[in-house]
Write an enzyme that holds these catalytic residues in place. Structure first.
Site, PDB file in Angstrom:
ATOM      1  N   HIS A 164      -3.894  -4.849  -0.210  1.00 47.34           N
ATOM      2  CA  HIS A 164      -3.674  -5.432   1.076  1.00 47.34           C
ATOM      3  C   HIS A 164      -3.702  -6.888   1.027  1.00 47.34           C
ATOM      4  O   HIS A 164      -4.688  -7.726   1.209  1.00 47.34           O
ATOM      5  CB  HIS A 164      -4.518  -4.917   2.079  1.00 47.34           C
ATOM      6  N   GLU A 189      -2.961  -9.289   3.122  1.00 47.35           N
ATOM      7  CA  GLU A 189      -3.390  -9.815   4.433  1.00 47.35           C
ATOM      8  C   GLU A 189      -4.936  -9.757   4.533  1.00 47.35           C
ATOM      9  O   GLU A 189      -5.472 -10.712   5.698  1.00 47.35           O
ATOM     10  CB  GLU A 189      -2.604  -9.172   5.730  1.00 47.35           C
ATOM     11  N   CYS A 199       0.726  -1.225   0.038  1.00 44.75           N
ATOM     12  CA  CYS A 199      -0.150  -0.120   0.023  1.00 44.75           C
ATOM     13  C   CYS A 199       0.765   1.269  -0.053  1.00 44.75           C
ATOM     14  O   CYS A 199       1.527   1.456  -1.048  1.00 44.75           O
ATOM     15  CB  CYS A 199      -1.031  -0.141   1.193  1.00 44.75           C
TER      16      CYS A 199
END
Length: 368
Positions: free
Chosen positions: A351, A353, A267
């Site tokens: 992202h 995750e 990011c």
């Protein structure tokens, strides 16, 4: 106008003068920030505790927010960093076995001003058509105060030209110990990672540890020489808030690390690495904020559904010729990642995750 609870009358006022009335929840007071919308249907606690939302008022497009309450484990940081919250309906009585508190109490405890009962669809359409803009939430208020509040909203600045990382990054160096739950890894140790905290989310650290890395986290202003002295196998530049071009100290650190150690940016970290390599960034009209953003992995044409939260992007044609775009957004064609083997750089704008969101891209941590 007649309001059911005039003592809790709240307003959300955009810079362009549009006024949305509702009922206050969370902390009383006034919140100022860039108004953005998040399209995620779940994961509101992870959204509200994500440091990347520093300086923003988040409008949730999903109608019911707070259904499962809040708990300490799901926080992405120790406390919310966002300015304010706007929802259609804030659930008063959560129903979930993991709930430890209500969303209302959670926001109040952390001083986050909220407004419920607003037409979140109308706000979203306005932001989508006109672009993200500053605004304010205030409660309790009287109707007599509205003209003054509108004048205040008109004078609010945007996020361009502001370094917000300095407000969320934590100084010093600390070892991250993952919780003993689903993140406990039985994988062999892969190596030692130093994470530059630009506003890092806990779930990023969890994923790195789950992939087999031992993680130390350092402040955003940690010199490159100090980082290299730690002898990392990989340096991770984390997510974070605001205009990447203003985080000059992190850009300088990244420049000094290029070619000396393997680098991975997520990011804001993706944008910082691009700037360090001579590329340029620009402000998106209304940003990408949600959990259902499709991206295409260019080498394989595989489609991933990703979690995203950014208001700036990298201008692809300004990257050095050695950089290879690896991911592209299927919504607007913006760059979502690149590799540059000559510098040992790998980045993603989204992202991987999740936190909240799908796990389509978590394999990226295993591939580092």
């Amino acid at each position: 106008m007649i309001f059911a609870h005039p003592e809790r009358l709240a307003v959300l006022i955009l810079k362009d003068g549009m006024v949305f009335y509702g009922e206050g929840f969370g902390a009383k007071g006034k919140a100022r920030g860039e108004v953005v919308f998040n399209t995620g249907m779940s994961g509101y606690q992870e959204v509200f505790s994500d440091p990347s939302y520093k300086g923003q008022i988040v409008v949730m497009t999903s109608a019911h927010i707070g259904n499962v309450g809040v708990n300490e484990r799901d926080n992405e940081d120790v406390k919310p960093a966002l300015s304010g919250v706007a929802v259609y309906k804030a659930t008063v009585t959560p129903s979930n076995y993991r709930a430890e508190d209500t969303l209302d109490h959670y926001l109040e405890r952390h001083g986050v001003v909220g407004i419920s009962g607003v037409d979140q669809r109308a706000i979203t359409l306005r932001v989508r058509n006109v672009g993200a803009m500053p605004g304010l939430i205030a409660w309790p208020v009287s109707l007599d105060e509205i003209p003054s509040l509108k004048e205040q909203a008109k004078s609010l600045p945007g996020l361009e030209g502001i370094d917000l990382v300095r407000f969320v990054s934590k100084d010093g160096i600390r070892r991250y110990e993952p919780p003993l739950d689903e993140w406990t890894s039985n994988k062999p140790k892969k190596g030692y990672a130093v994470v530059i905290d630009l506003g890092v989310k806990q779930s990023i650290l969890d994923c790195l540890c789950s992939a087999g890395y031992v993680c130390d986290v350092c402040g955003a202003k940690t010199p490159a020489s100090d980082i290299m002295a730690m002898k990392p196998d990989i340096v991770v530049l984390s997510n974070g808030p605001g205009d990447p071009s203003q985080v000059t100290y992190a850009i300088d650190t990244a420049k000094r690390l290029l070619g000396k150690v393997k680098l991975f940016g997520i990011c804001l970290g993706h944008q910082i690495l691009a700037l360090a390599m001579g590329a340029k960034t620009y402000k998106l009209k209304f940003g990408h904020h949600g959990t259902k953003h499709p991206v295409r992995h260019i080498p394989s044409s595989r489609i991933l559904i990703t979690s995203q939260n950014h208001g700036f992007a990298v201008l692809e044609n300004t990257l050095p010729k050695t950089a290879m775009p690896t991911f592209v957004s299927l919504n607007d064609g913006t760059l979502e990642g690149f590799d540059d083997p000559s510098f040992g750089v790998k980045t993603v704008q989204f992202h991987p995750e999740g936190g909240p969101g799908p796990h389509d891209a978590r394999f990226i941590f295993d591939s580092l």
